[in-house]
Design a protein around this motif. Structure first.
Motif, PDB file in Angstrom:
ATOM      1  N   MET A 168       0.829  -1.214   0.000  1.00  0.00           N
ATOM      2  CA  MET A 168       0.000   0.000   0.000  1.00  0.00           C
ATOM      3  C   MET A 168       0.854   1.250   0.000  1.00  0.00           C
ATOM      4  SD  MET A 168      -3.403  -0.073   2.370  1.00  0.00           S
ATOM      5  CE  MET A 168      -2.449  -0.169   3.828  1.00  0.00           C
ATOM      6  N   SER A 169       2.060   1.150   0.574  1.00  0.00           N
ATOM      7  CA  SER A 169       2.841   2.362   0.826  1.00  0.00           C
ATOM      8  C   SER A 169       4.036   2.523  -0.087  1.00  0.00           C
ATOM      9  CB  SER A 169       3.325   2.346   2.280  1.00  0.00           C
ATOM     10  OG  SER A 169       4.209   1.263   2.497  1.00  0.00           O
ATOM     11  N   ILE A 170       4.221   1.632  -1.052  1.00  0.00           N
ATOM     12  CA  ILE A 170       5.364   1.732  -1.947  1.00  0.00           C
ATOM     13  C   ILE A 170       4.915   1.536  -3.387  1.00  0.00           C
ATOM     14  CG2 ILE A 170       7.138   1.052  -0.313  1.00  0.00           C
ATOM     15  CD1 ILE A 170       6.920  -1.797  -1.370  1.00  0.00           C
ATOM     16  N   SER A 171       5.754   1.973  -4.304  1.00  0.00           N
ATOM     17  CA  SER A 171       5.495   1.769  -5.717  1.00  0.00           C
ATOM     18  C   SER A 171       6.003   0.403  -6.137  1.00  0.00           C
ATOM     19  CB  SER A 171       6.197   2.850  -6.537  1.00  0.00           C
ATOM     20  OG  SER A 171       5.659   4.119  -6.241  1.00  0.00           O
ATOM     21  N   MET A 172       5.202  -0.286  -6.944  1.00  0.00           N
ATOM     22  CA  MET A 172       5.557  -1.618  -7.417  1.00  0.00           C
ATOM     23  C   MET A 172       5.504  -1.636  -8.933  1.00  0.00           C
ATOM     24  SD  MET A 172       5.869  -3.439  -4.565  1.00  0.00           S
ATOM     25  CE  MET A 172       5.800  -5.124  -5.176  1.00  0.00           C
ATOM     26  N   ALA A 173       6.353  -2.449  -9.533  1.00  0.00           N
ATOM     27  CA  ALA A 173       6.382  -2.508 -10.993  1.00  0.00           C
ATOM     28  C   ALA A 173       6.840  -3.880 -11.453  1.00  0.00           C
ATOM     29  CB  ALA A 173       7.311  -1.434 -11.553  1.00  0.00           C
ATOM     30  N   TRP A 174       6.517  -4.175 -12.688  1.00  0.00           N
ATOM     31  CA  TRP A 174       7.005  -5.382 -13.362  1.00  0.00           C
ATOM     32  C   TRP A 174       7.891  -4.961 -14.531  1.00  0.00           C
ATOM     33  CZ3 TRP A 174       6.448 -10.337 -11.790  1.00  0.00           C
ATOM     34  CH2 TRP A 174       5.458 -10.624 -10.843  1.00  0.00           C
ATOM     35  N   PHE A 175       8.994  -5.667 -14.659  1.00  0.00           N
ATOM     36  CA  PHE A 175       9.895  -5.506 -15.786  1.00  0.00           C
ATOM     37  C   PHE A 175      10.116  -6.883 -16.404  1.00  0.00           C
ATOM     38  CE2 PHE A 175      11.540  -1.162 -15.241  1.00  0.00           C
ATOM     39  CZ  PHE A 175      11.043  -0.875 -13.984  1.00  0.00           C
ATOM     40  N   ARG A 176      10.655  -6.902 -17.602  1.00  0.00           N
ATOM     41  CA  ARG A 176      10.991  -8.172 -18.226  1.00  0.00           C
ATOM     42  C   ARG A 176      12.277  -8.038 -19.032  1.00  0.00           C
ATOM     43  NH1 ARG A 176       6.066  -8.649 -22.705  1.00  0.00           N
ATOM     44  NH2 ARG A 176       6.826  -7.015 -24.142  1.00  0.00           N
ATOM     45  N   GLN A 177      12.941  -9.173 -19.164  1.00  0.00           N
ATOM     46  CA  GLN A 177      14.166  -9.192 -19.961  1.00  0.00           C
ATOM     47  C   GLN A 177      14.182 -10.456 -20.800  1.00  0.00           C
ATOM     48  OE1 GLN A 177      17.866  -8.784 -17.787  1.00  0.00           O
ATOM     49  NE2 GLN A 177      18.901  -8.033 -19.613  1.00  0.00           N
ATOM     50  N   ALA A 178      14.201 -10.261 -22.105  1.00  0.00           N
ATOM     51  CA  ALA A 178      14.288 -11.381 -23.038  1.00  0.00           C
ATOM     52  C   ALA A 178      15.752 -11.670 -23.331  1.00  0.00           C
ATOM     53  CB  ALA A 178      13.547 -11.039 -24.330  1.00  0.00           C
ATOM     54  N   PRO A 179      16.063 -12.885 -23.771  1.00  0.00           N
ATOM     55  CA  PRO A 179      17.461 -13.230 -24.060  1.00  0.00           C
ATOM     56  C   PRO A 179      18.065 -12.264 -25.068  1.00  0.00           C
ATOM     57  CG  PRO A 179      16.089 -15.188 -24.087  1.00  0.00           C
ATOM     58  CD  PRO A 179      15.153 -14.030 -23.961  1.00  0.00           C
ATOM     59  N   GLY A 180      19.235 -11.742 -24.733  1.00  0.00           N
ATOM     60  CA  GLY A 180      19.941 -10.851 -25.633  1.00  0.00           C
ATOM     61  C   GLY A 180      19.387  -9.445 -25.718  1.00  0.00           C
ATOM     62  N   LYS A 181      18.402  -9.143 -24.873  1.00  0.00           N
ATOM     63  CA  LYS A 181      17.804  -7.800 -24.905  1.00  0.00           C
ATOM     64  C   LYS A 181      17.942  -7.124 -23.551  1.00  0.00           C
ATOM     65  CE  LYS A 181      14.426  -8.638 -28.551  1.00  0.00           C
ATOM     66  NZ  LYS A 181      13.008  -8.483 -28.960  1.00  0.00           N
ATOM     67  N   GLU A 182      17.757  -5.810 -23.578  1.00  0.00           N
ATOM     68  CA  GLU A 182      17.802  -5.052 -22.333  1.00  0.00           C
ATOM     69  C   GLU A 182      16.506  -5.262 -21.549  1.00  0.00           C
ATOM     70  OE1 GLU A 182      21.288  -2.395 -23.120  1.00  0.00           O
ATOM     71  OE2 GLU A 182      19.664  -1.531 -21.947  1.00  0.00           O
ATOM     72  N   ARG A 183      16.607  -5.078 -20.242  1.00  0.00           N
ATOM     73  CA  ARG A 183      15.414  -5.146 -19.419  1.00  0.00           C
ATOM     74  C   ARG A 183      14.477  -4.000 -19.794  1.00  0.00           C
ATOM     75  NH1 ARG A 183      16.723  -5.716 -13.337  1.00  0.00           N
ATOM     76  NH2 ARG A 183      17.457  -3.568 -13.602  1.00  0.00           N
ATOM     77  N   GLU A 184      13.191  -4.290 -19.861  1.00  0.00           N
ATOM     78  CA  GLU A 184      12.235  -3.254 -20.230  1.00  0.00           C
ATOM     79  C   GLU A 184      11.078  -3.193 -19.245  1.00  0.00           C
ATOM     80  OE1 GLU A 184      10.424  -3.960 -24.041  1.00  0.00           O
ATOM     81  OE2 GLU A 184       9.576  -5.891 -23.444  1.00  0.00           O
ATOM     82  N   PHE A 185      10.538  -2.009 -19.122  1.00  0.00           N
ATOM     83  CA  PHE A 185       9.394  -1.764 -18.257  1.00  0.00           C
ATOM     84  C   PHE A 185       8.158  -2.437 -18.840  1.00  0.00           C
ATOM     85  CE2 PHE A 185       6.494   0.436 -15.567  1.00  0.00           C
ATOM     86  CZ  PHE A 185       5.441   0.861 -16.378  1.00  0.00           C
ATOM     87  N   VAL A 186       7.333  -3.014 -17.972  1.00  0.00           N
ATOM     88  CA  VAL A 186       6.089  -3.646 -18.405  1.00  0.00           C
ATOM     89  C   VAL A 186       4.877  -2.908 -17.828  1.00  0.00           C
ATOM     90  CG1 VAL A 186       4.695  -5.746 -18.355  1.00  0.00           C
ATOM     91  CG2 VAL A 186       7.180  -5.913 -18.607  1.00  0.00           C
ATOM     92  N   ALA A 187       4.838  -2.778 -16.511  1.00  0.00           N
ATOM     93  CA  ALA A 187       3.678  -2.156 -15.867  1.00  0.00           C
ATOM     94  C   ALA A 187       4.065  -1.690 -14.478  1.00  0.00           C
ATOM     95  CB  ALA A 187       2.514  -3.143 -15.786  1.00  0.00           C
ATOM     96  N   ALA A 188       3.318  -0.709 -13.973  1.00  0.00           N
ATOM     97  CA  ALA A 188       3.594  -0.190 -12.636  1.00  0.00           C
ATOM     98  C   ALA A 188       2.309   0.207 -11.947  1.00  0.00           C
ATOM     99  CB  ALA A 188       4.544   1.001 -12.709  1.00  0.00           C
ATOM    100  N   ILE A 189       2.362   0.116 -10.625  1.00  0.00           N
ATOM    101  CA  ILE A 189       1.242   0.576  -9.797  1.00  0.00           C
ATOM    102  C   ILE A 189       1.851   1.286  -8.602  1.00  0.00           C
ATOM    103  CG2 ILE A 189       1.056  -1.686  -8.636  1.00  0.00           C
ATOM    104  CD1 ILE A 189      -2.039  -1.122  -8.574  1.00  0.00           C
ATOM    105  N   PRO A 190       1.896   2.608  -8.653  1.00  0.00           N
ATOM    106  CA  PRO A 190       2.452   3.361  -7.531  1.00  0.00           C
ATOM    107  C   PRO A 190       1.569   3.243  -6.293  1.00  0.00           C
ATOM    108  CG  PRO A 190       2.269   4.690  -9.527  1.00  0.00           C
ATOM    109  CD  PRO A 190       1.493   3.441  -9.759  1.00  0.00           C
ATOM    110  N   TRP A 191       2.021   3.831  -5.214  1.00  0.00           N
ATOM    111  CA  TRP A 191       1.248   3.763  -3.974  1.00  0.00           C
ATOM    112  C   TRP A 191      -0.130   4.374  -4.159  1.00  0.00           C
ATOM    113  CZ3 TRP A 191      -0.485   8.301  -2.011  1.00  0.00           C
ATOM    114  CH2 TRP A 191       0.166   9.459  -2.456  1.00  0.00           C
ATOM    115  N   SER A 192      -0.239   5.296  -5.128  1.00  0.00           N
ATOM    116  CA  SER A 192      -1.519   5.944  -5.389  1.00  0.00           C
ATOM    117  C   SER A 192      -2.502   5.037  -6.114  1.00  0.00           C
ATOM    118  CB  SER A 192      -1.296   7.198  -6.238  1.00  0.00           C
ATOM    119  OG  SER A 192      -0.768   6.831  -7.501  1.00  0.00           O
ATOM    120  N   SER A 193      -1.999   3.881  -6.631  1.00  0.00           N
ATOM    121  CA  SER A 193      -2.813   2.886  -7.346  1.00  0.00           C
ATOM    122  C   SER A 193      -3.184   3.270  -8.771  1.00  0.00           C
ATOM    123  CB  SER A 193      -4.073   2.517  -6.562  1.00  0.00           C
ATOM    124  OG  SER A 193      -3.710   1.861  -5.371  1.00  0.00           O
ATOM    125  N   THR A 194      -2.699   4.391  -9.267  1.00  0.00           N
ATOM    126  CA  THR A 194      -2.796   4.642 -10.703  1.00  0.00           C
ATOM    127  C   THR A 194      -1.927   3.613 -11.402  1.00  0.00           C
ATOM    128  OG1 THR A 194      -2.963   7.005 -10.218  1.00  0.00           O
ATOM    129  CG2 THR A 194      -2.465   6.382 -12.490  1.00  0.00           C
TER     130      THR A 194
END
Length: 119
Positions: free
Chosen positions: A30-56
């Motif tokens: 509830m009090s921290i920002s959370m996110a998902w990232f992914r990394q495919a073989p041979g590629k850089e890690r990339e942002f997928v989705a996030a839900i900050p503490w505000s829940s947006t």
């Protein structure tokens, strides 16, 4: 200190769905920002989705309309619901947490869970 443990990955076919879980301990989601990232073989890690503490919620264009990030405060867990999976979604998915920021410099990271989508 925040510990994150992902689960729910696996091998699926294109068009299938999966739900990833990220169980947090040490701080409530509830009090921290959370996110998902992914990394495919041979590629850089990339942002997928996030839900900050505000829940947006925020999504990468590549997953918008197919993935949904949510959190269950009673279980202190964040989820990534993935629908209409494509082979290009194959990657190691990691969740991240931070008291404030969202991005590659988030403070806490899980070990990751493998998602493989076959065509």
């Amino acid at each position: 200190q925040v510990q994150l443990v992902e689960s729910g990955g696996g091998l699926v076919q294109a068009g299938d769905s999966l739900r990833l879980s990220c169980a947090a301990s040490g701080r409530t989601v509830m009090s921290i920002s959370m996110a998902w990232f992914r990394q495919a073989p041979g590629k850089e890690r990339e942002f997928v989705a996030a839900i900050p503490w505000s829940s947006t919620t925020y999504y990468a264009d590549s997953v918008k309309g197919r993935f949904t990030i949510s959190k269950d405060n009673t279980k202190n867990t964040v989820y990534l619901h993935m629908n209409s999976l494509k082979p290009e979604d194959t990657a190691v998915y990691s969740c991240a947490a931070d008291p404030v920021r969202i991005g590659a410099s988030m403070k806490y990271w899980g070990q990751g869970t493998q998602v493989t989508v076959s065509s």
